[in-house]
Motif scaffolding. Structure first.
Motif, PDB file in Angstrom:
ATOM      1  N   TRP A 130       0.808  -1.204   0.000  1.00 42.91           N
ATOM      2  CA  TRP A 130       0.000   0.000   0.000  1.00 42.91           C
ATOM      3  C   TRP A 130       0.851   1.268   0.000  1.00 42.91           C
ATOM      4  CZ3 TRP A 130      -4.739  -0.197  -1.460  1.00 42.91           C
ATOM      5  CH2 TRP A 130      -5.529  -1.314  -1.183  1.00 42.91           C
ATOM      6  N   ALA A 131       2.044   1.203   0.542  1.00 43.73           N
ATOM      7  CA  ALA A 131       2.895   2.395   0.610  1.00 43.73           C
ATOM      8  C   ALA A 131       3.258   2.895  -0.780  1.00 43.73           C
ATOM      9  CB  ALA A 131       4.158   2.094   1.415  1.00 43.73           C
ATOM     10  N   GLU A 132       3.247   2.016  -1.769  1.00 47.63           N
ATOM     11  CA  GLU A 132       3.601   2.398  -3.131  1.00 47.63           C
ATOM     12  C   GLU A 132       2.377   2.695  -3.998  1.00 47.63           C
ATOM     13  OE1 GLU A 132       6.097  -0.521  -4.877  1.00 47.63           O
ATOM     14  OE2 GLU A 132       7.776  -0.182  -3.488  1.00 47.63           O
ATOM     15  N   SER A 133       1.187   2.591  -3.411  1.00 47.38           N
ATOM     16  CA  SER A 133      -0.028   2.771  -4.190  1.00 47.38           C
ATOM     17  C   SER A 133      -0.338   4.250  -4.393  1.00 47.38           C
ATOM     18  CB  SER A 133      -1.206   2.102  -3.475  1.00 47.38           C
ATOM     19  OG  SER A 133      -2.421   2.412  -4.118  1.00 47.38           O
ATOM     20  N   ARG A 134      -0.546   4.648  -5.633  1.00 50.13           N
ATOM     21  CA  ARG A 134      -0.930   6.024  -5.954  1.00 50.13           C
ATOM     22  C   ARG A 134      -2.440   6.173  -6.099  1.00 50.13           C
ATOM     23  NH1 ARG A 134       0.223   8.479 -10.545  1.00 50.13           N
ATOM     24  NH2 ARG A 134       0.286  10.496  -9.478  1.00 50.13           N
ATOM     25  N   VAL A 135      -3.121   5.064  -6.415  1.00 50.82           N
ATOM     26  CA  VAL A 135      -4.545   5.137  -6.749  1.00 50.82           C
ATOM     27  C   VAL A 135      -5.388   4.295  -5.800  1.00 50.82           C
ATOM     28  CG1 VAL A 135      -6.269   4.666  -8.531  1.00 50.82           C
ATOM     29  CG2 VAL A 135      -4.033   5.602  -9.175  1.00 50.82           C
ATOM     30  N   ASN A 136      -5.061   3.032  -5.684  1.00 50.14           N
ATOM     31  CA  ASN A 136      -5.899   2.117  -4.908  1.00 50.14           C
ATOM     32  C   ASN A 136      -6.008   2.535  -3.440  1.00 50.14           C
ATOM     33  OD1 ASN A 136      -6.598  -0.446  -6.714  1.00 50.14           O
ATOM     34  ND2 ASN A 136      -4.537   0.253  -7.251  1.00 50.14           N
ATOM     35  N   ARG A 137      -4.941   3.071  -2.892  1.00 50.23           N
ATOM     36  CA  ARG A 137      -4.980   3.514  -1.491  1.00 50.23           C
ATOM     37  C   ARG A 137      -6.013   4.623  -1.311  1.00 50.23           C
ATOM     38  NH1 ARG A 137      -2.382   7.680   0.455  1.00 50.23           N
ATOM     39  NH2 ARG A 137      -0.930   7.709  -1.314  1.00 50.23           N
ATOM     40  N   LEU A 138      -6.080   5.551  -2.261  1.00 52.26           N
ATOM     41  CA  LEU A 138      -7.053   6.635  -2.180  1.00 52.26           C
ATOM     42  C   LEU A 138      -8.475   6.124  -2.378  1.00 52.26           C
ATOM     43  CD1 LEU A 138      -5.161   9.400  -4.202  1.00 52.26           C
ATOM     44  CD2 LEU A 138      -5.250   9.079  -1.721  1.00 52.26           C
ATOM     45  N   LEU A 186     -11.251  -4.802  -5.746  1.00 50.92           N
ATOM     46  CA  LEU A 186     -10.445  -3.611  -6.009  1.00 50.92           C
ATOM     47  C   LEU A 186      -8.975  -3.990  -5.932  1.00 50.92           C
ATOM     48  CD1 LEU A 186     -11.055  -0.065  -4.571  1.00 50.92           C
ATOM     49  CD2 LEU A 186      -8.766  -1.035  -4.570  1.00 50.92           C
ATOM     50  N   HIS A 187      -8.248  -3.771  -7.017  1.00 51.46           N
ATOM     51  CA  HIS A 187      -6.838  -4.159  -7.024  1.00 51.46           C
ATOM     52  C   HIS A 187      -6.112  -3.616  -8.249  1.00 51.46           C
ATOM     53  CE1 HIS A 187      -7.302  -7.149 -10.291  1.00 51.46           C
ATOM     54  NE2 HIS A 187      -8.460  -7.427  -9.745  1.00 51.46           N
ATOM     55  N   PRO A 188      -4.794  -3.558  -8.189  1.00 50.48           N
ATOM     56  CA  PRO A 188      -4.013  -3.274  -9.390  1.00 50.48           C
ATOM     57  C   PRO A 188      -3.905  -4.545 -10.231  1.00 50.48           C
ATOM     58  CG  PRO A 188      -2.540  -3.621  -7.544  1.00 50.48           C
ATOM     59  CD  PRO A 188      -3.939  -3.688  -6.989  1.00 50.48           C
ATOM     60  N   ILE A 189      -3.834  -4.378 -11.531  1.00 44.03           N
ATOM     61  CA  ILE A 189      -3.630  -5.534 -12.414  1.00 44.03           C
ATOM     62  C   ILE A 189      -2.162  -5.926 -12.354  1.00 44.03           C
ATOM     63  CG2 ILE A 189      -3.656  -6.329 -14.804  1.00 44.03           C
ATOM     64  CD1 ILE A 189      -6.439  -6.054 -13.629  1.00 44.03           C
ATOM     65  N   GLN A 190      -1.906  -7.189 -12.057  1.00 44.98           N
ATOM     66  CA  GLN A 190      -0.540  -7.711 -11.996  1.00 44.98           C
ATOM     67  C   GLN A 190      -0.434  -8.920 -12.920  1.00 44.98           C
ATOM     68  OE1 GLN A 190       0.112  -8.350  -7.711  1.00 44.98           O
ATOM     69  NE2 GLN A 190       1.018  -6.317  -7.602  1.00 44.98           N
ATOM     70  N   LEU A 204     -12.070   1.345 -14.534  1.00 41.79           N
ATOM     71  CA  LEU A 204     -10.641   1.146 -14.767  1.00 41.79           C
ATOM     72  C   LEU A 204      -9.911   2.484 -14.814  1.00 41.79           C
ATOM     73  CD1 LEU A 204     -10.994  -1.408 -17.701  1.00 41.79           C
ATOM     74  CD2 LEU A 204     -10.635  -1.964 -15.278  1.00 41.79           C
ATOM     75  N   LEU A 205      -8.680   2.456 -14.356  1.00 43.89           N
ATOM     76  CA  LEU A 205      -7.778   3.593 -14.557  1.00 43.89           C
ATOM     77  C   LEU A 205      -6.493   3.045 -15.142  1.00 43.89           C
ATOM     78  CD1 LEU A 205      -7.175   6.607 -14.257  1.00 43.89           C
ATOM     79  CD2 LEU A 205      -6.103   6.076 -12.060  1.00 43.89           C
ATOM     80  N   HIS A 206      -6.217   3.403 -16.389  1.00 46.57           N
ATOM     81  CA  HIS A 206      -4.984   2.980 -17.044  1.00 46.57           C
ATOM     82  C   HIS A 206      -3.883   3.997 -16.764  1.00 46.57           C
ATOM     83  CE1 HIS A 206      -6.852  -0.313 -19.222  1.00 46.57           C
ATOM     84  NE2 HIS A 206      -7.819   0.499 -19.619  1.00 46.57           N
ATOM     85  N   GLY A 207      -2.640   3.503 -16.827  1.00 50.37           N
ATOM     86  CA  GLY A 207      -1.502   4.390 -16.648  1.00 50.37           C
ATOM     87  C   GLY A 207      -1.424   4.984 -15.259  1.00 50.37           C
ATOM     88  N   ALA A 208      -1.781   4.185 -14.252  1.00 52.91           N
ATOM     89  CA  ALA A 208      -1.855   4.709 -12.884  1.00 52.91           C
ATOM     90  C   ALA A 208      -0.515   5.233 -12.379  1.00 52.91           C
ATOM     91  CB  ALA A 208      -2.376   3.617 -11.946  1.00 52.91           C
ATOM     92  N   ARG A 209       0.574   4.667 -12.848  1.00 53.57           N
ATOM     93  CA  ARG A 209       1.893   5.091 -12.358  1.00 53.57           C
ATOM     94  C   ARG A 209       2.216   6.535 -12.744  1.00 53.57           C
ATOM     95  NH1 ARG A 209       4.834   0.849 -10.449  1.00 53.57           N
ATOM     96  NH2 ARG A 209       4.189  -1.253 -11.072  1.00 53.57           N
ATOM     97  N   ARG A 210       1.685   6.968 -13.885  1.00 49.66           N
ATOM     98  CA  ARG A 210       2.027   8.307 -14.384  1.00 49.66           C
ATOM     99  C   ARG A 210       0.838   9.261 -14.429  1.00 49.66           C
ATOM    100  NH1 ARG A 210       7.053   8.478 -16.737  1.00 49.66           N
ATOM    101  NH2 ARG A 210       8.088   6.470 -17.117  1.00 49.66           N
ATOM    102  N   ALA A 211      -0.314   8.816 -13.946  1.00 48.33           N
ATOM    103  CA  ALA A 211      -1.495   9.675 -13.985  1.00 48.33           C
ATOM    104  C   ALA A 211      -1.257  10.934 -13.145  1.00 48.33           C
ATOM    105  CB  ALA A 211      -2.707   8.915 -13.463  1.00 48.33           C
ATOM    106  N   ASP A 212      -1.678  12.079 -13.665  1.00 44.12           N
ATOM    107  CA  ASP A 212      -1.467  13.310 -12.900  1.00 44.12           C
ATOM    108  C   ASP A 212      -2.471  13.375 -11.751  1.00 44.12           C
ATOM    109  OD1 ASP A 212      -3.894  14.997 -13.600  1.00 44.12           O
ATOM    110  OD2 ASP A 212      -3.101  14.662 -15.602  1.00 44.12           O
TER     111      ASP A 212
END
Length: 214
Positions: A22-30, A73-77, A157-165
């Motif tokens: 969770w510490a690395e989550s930009r989207v799912n944590r919120l 609810l989860h990131p796609i891995q 869905l939210l694509h590109g979660a790592r770089r989403a503004d």
């Protein structure tokens, strides 16, 4: 009525969240934080509750059966759900409980997938490095719902979660919270048919013989 108190007759939602870090989550944590603020949503953090992967099957079945909608609810891995959520499905959605003879515990309920991808939407294209449109990876979710007699709702869905503004992430979280808060009053649900009834013959899945090794 206090803001944090569910209104009488409010739909019950069981949100199962899985993120290995969770510490690395930009989207799912919120998203989880937004869900926790809603009184009729029960949030289960799988990795927080079961760090040893020892799932309390009876408790999870009770929570899922009590809900009107189950949210994954989860990131796609690797084009699928995280390992602990897959284990949750393997152990909780048991034969004779969720499907098969007598397996009607989830019949008539809704299943909603809320997922994020690291790659942008353009990468999920025949000419992209993921080679397929993202819809190609959804059949396992949809068929899991169908086998359990559940209605598979259109995923969020939210694509590109790592770089989403930050503004895009905020809008996504707002949509998510609004959808949870307004369920089941979603216009598109009127176009969905009733939950299917699937018959699994006992000949295809006989009860296990404790004296036989698989």
């Amino acid at each position: 009525m206090p803001d944090n108190e569910a209104r009488p007759g409010a739909p019950r939602i069981y949100l199962i969240a899985a993120h290995p870090n969770w510490a690395e989550s930009r989207v799912n944590r919120l998203l989880v934080e937004a869900a926790r603020a809603l009184p009729h949503v029960r949030v289960q953090d799988l990795y927080g509750t079961y760090p040893d992967f020892d799932i309390d099957v009876a408790a999870e079945q009770e929570s899922a059966q009590a809900a009107d909608m189950v949210v994954l609810l989860h990131p796609i891995q690797w084009y699928a759900m995280p390992a602990l959520m897959k284990l949750w499905c393997d152990e909780v959605l048991g034969y004779g409980w969720a499907y098969g003879p007598g397996g009607t515990a989830l019949n008539g309920k809704d299943l909603w997938l809320v997922a994020s991808t690291g790659g942008p939407e353009a990468s999920y294209h025949p000419q992209g490095y993921n080679r397929y449109f993202f819809d190609a990876f959804l059949p396992p979710y949809e068929q899991t719902a169908t086998l359990c007699g559940m209605r598979f709702l259109p995923p969020l869905l939210l694509h590109g979660a790592r770089r989403a503004d930050p503004d895009e992430v905020r809008r996504h979280v707002d949509v998510f919270a609004q959808r949870l808060g307004s369920y089941p009053d979603w216009p598109e649900l009127e176009e969905l048919g009733a939950c299917p009834v699937i018959d699994v013959p006992t000949s295809d899945r006989p009860l296990p013989n404790p004296n036989e090794a698989r």
